[in-house]
Design an enzyme around this catalytic site. Sequence first.
Site, mmCIF file in Angstrom:
data_model
loop_
_atom_site.group_PDB
_atom_site.id
_atom_site.type_symbol
_atom_site.label_atom_id
_atom_site.label_comp_id
_atom_site.label_asym_id
_atom_site.label_seq_id
_atom_site.Cartn_x
_atom_site.Cartn_y
_atom_site.Cartn_z
ATOM 1 N N LYS A 250 0.737 -1.208 -0.217
ATOM 2 C CA LYS A 250 -0.071 0.070 0.061
ATOM 3 C C LYS A 250 1.130 1.225 0.053
ATOM 4 C CE LYS A 250 -3.162 -3.238 0.982
ATOM 5 N NZ LYS A 250 -3.801 -3.815 -0.221
HETATM 6 C C1 LIG Z 1 -4.892 -4.805 0.582
HETATM 7 C C2 LIG Z 1 -6.403 -4.931 0.598
HETATM 8 C C3 LIG Z 1 -6.929 -5.486 1.708
HETATM 9 C C4 LIG Z 1 -6.332 -6.325 2.862
HETATM 10 O O1 LIG Z 1 -5.361 -5.777 3.681
HETATM 11 P P1 LIG Z 1 -4.331 -6.565 4.195
HETATM 12 O O2 LIG Z 1 -3.507 -5.544 4.974
HETATM 13 O O3 LIG Z 1 -3.514 -7.077 2.962
HETATM 14 O O4 LIG Z 1 -5.118 -7.552 4.902
HETATM 15 C C5 LIG Z 1 -8.613 -5.428 1.554
HETATM 16 N N1 LIG Z 1 -9.104 -4.738 0.427
HETATM 17 C C6 LIG Z 1 -8.311 -4.151 -0.568
HETATM 18 C C7 LIG Z 1 -9.061 -3.377 -1.396
HETATM 19 C C8 LIG Z 1 -6.915 -4.156 -0.219
HETATM 20 O O5 LIG Z 1 -6.308 -3.835 -1.354
#
Ligand SMILES: *Cc1c(COP(=O)(O)O)cnc(C)c1O
Length: 461
Positions: A250
Amino acid sequence: MNLAFWPAADSLNVQSTMTMSNRDLSRRKFIASTSAFLLASQLPAAEKETGLADASKLALEGGPRSVKKTPPKPIRWGEPERERLLAMLNQNSLLYWKAPQTTLLIERFKEHCPLKYVMNCSSGTAAVHIAIATAGIGPGDEVITTPVTDMGSVIGILFQQGVPVFADLNPHDCNLNVTDVERKITSRTKAILAVHLGGNPCRLNELKALAEKHKLILIEDCAQAWGTKYQDQPIGTIGHIACFSLQDSKQITCGDGGLVASSDDRFGPLLQRFGDKGIDRVNVKTPTEVLATNYRMSEPQAAVAAAQMNRMQAIASQRAKLGDLLTKEITGVAGISSHQVDEHDRCTYYFYMLRLQLNKFSCGREQFVKALNAEGVTASAGYIPEPLYKKPVFLKHAFFAGRWPIKEMGLTSMDYGKASCPEAEAILQTCVLLRINEAMDEEYIRNAGAGIRKVAKHFAV
Ligand SMILES: *Cc1c(COP(=O)(O)O)cnc(C)c1O
């Protein structure tokens, strides 16, 4: 989603070689190539020698690369993170509750996303699960969402014995189609989970109005949307509950982590309990009333996350600027639809998703992307391989040891084998993801734009 599918920038640094001979050139190409030669000063030696550099020739076929300089990798952490981590080492407890790193993290988060109640947690998946549990989703309750997202968006729904109901998407912003969301509302619908795909905000006013009309809870999955704005408002502040991820791919990260927040007094006070085994830390004598798992984030993660929070706006605005510039670069190119962002919004481009109209090209998507990569453009064919409902775990309804108790009990008649979101499927079959990050500059984007135009022109029918 993890970004393992991104080709490493290094592996794209393929040097082009000049193989075309003079005789192969048409007159038109000859003129184009000679004028390009006069303009270009950085041509590989081989091209200078022949004097026949054809700027329109694909790098894949030995022409000059559109991207001359591979952008550096982003420097993601440094002194601010070190400082926080050292402060953390001086503590004698690393539990989150009222702890210094967590307190700072939440304080900084609120500067960007001013919500009353905030709980830090172990992942974005955890954040969504906490939101779903807090919203009171129970056996057979339906939550309408997109089939083009990370599994983390729906895991919490399923664990609370709810039913993800997949709605179709708009063709060019690739977010929930409000008309189809409305069509999917039944007497069992309890919530809408709006995923801001790629950092591009959903049509939140419309979704909010729909939620109000049908008394639904609107949850925002902002995992890919750090710094995103919807009509000048920070993302996460429109819906009832907002979820963020701090996973490594992210815009900002602490390795793994998440945040879940709300200003709604019905849900806000419960966020902490649903992330912490049902324990009410405000009043520890309160007997446990709910079943909840341990989704706590500990102080080392919070230390890094707090430092990252101060980098967030700079990262978000650079990504927004570069992605919007890329749109300008490719607008009007036959056969290509750019990532559609509303002019009142700010998309922070977790990725840039363009779509190919494949009938306008003589090649398939894989070949198109191969040609882009040869030009030095970091691109990959597709996002997730298929919509969520086509994964075997959905097709077999095999969520709990191969079974789905709520279906066996008649609490849902959902059959994922019959799910169909034609636009979502078309998006996944025709999209090309381009990587945008804060270490890139406008020169890279202009060259990437030139590369896309060149490849599109080459394969145009
Ligand atoms: C990355 C992501 C998640 C989950 O996040 P994690 O920290 O990997 O558990 C949920 N929704 C979206 C849209 C994502 O891109």
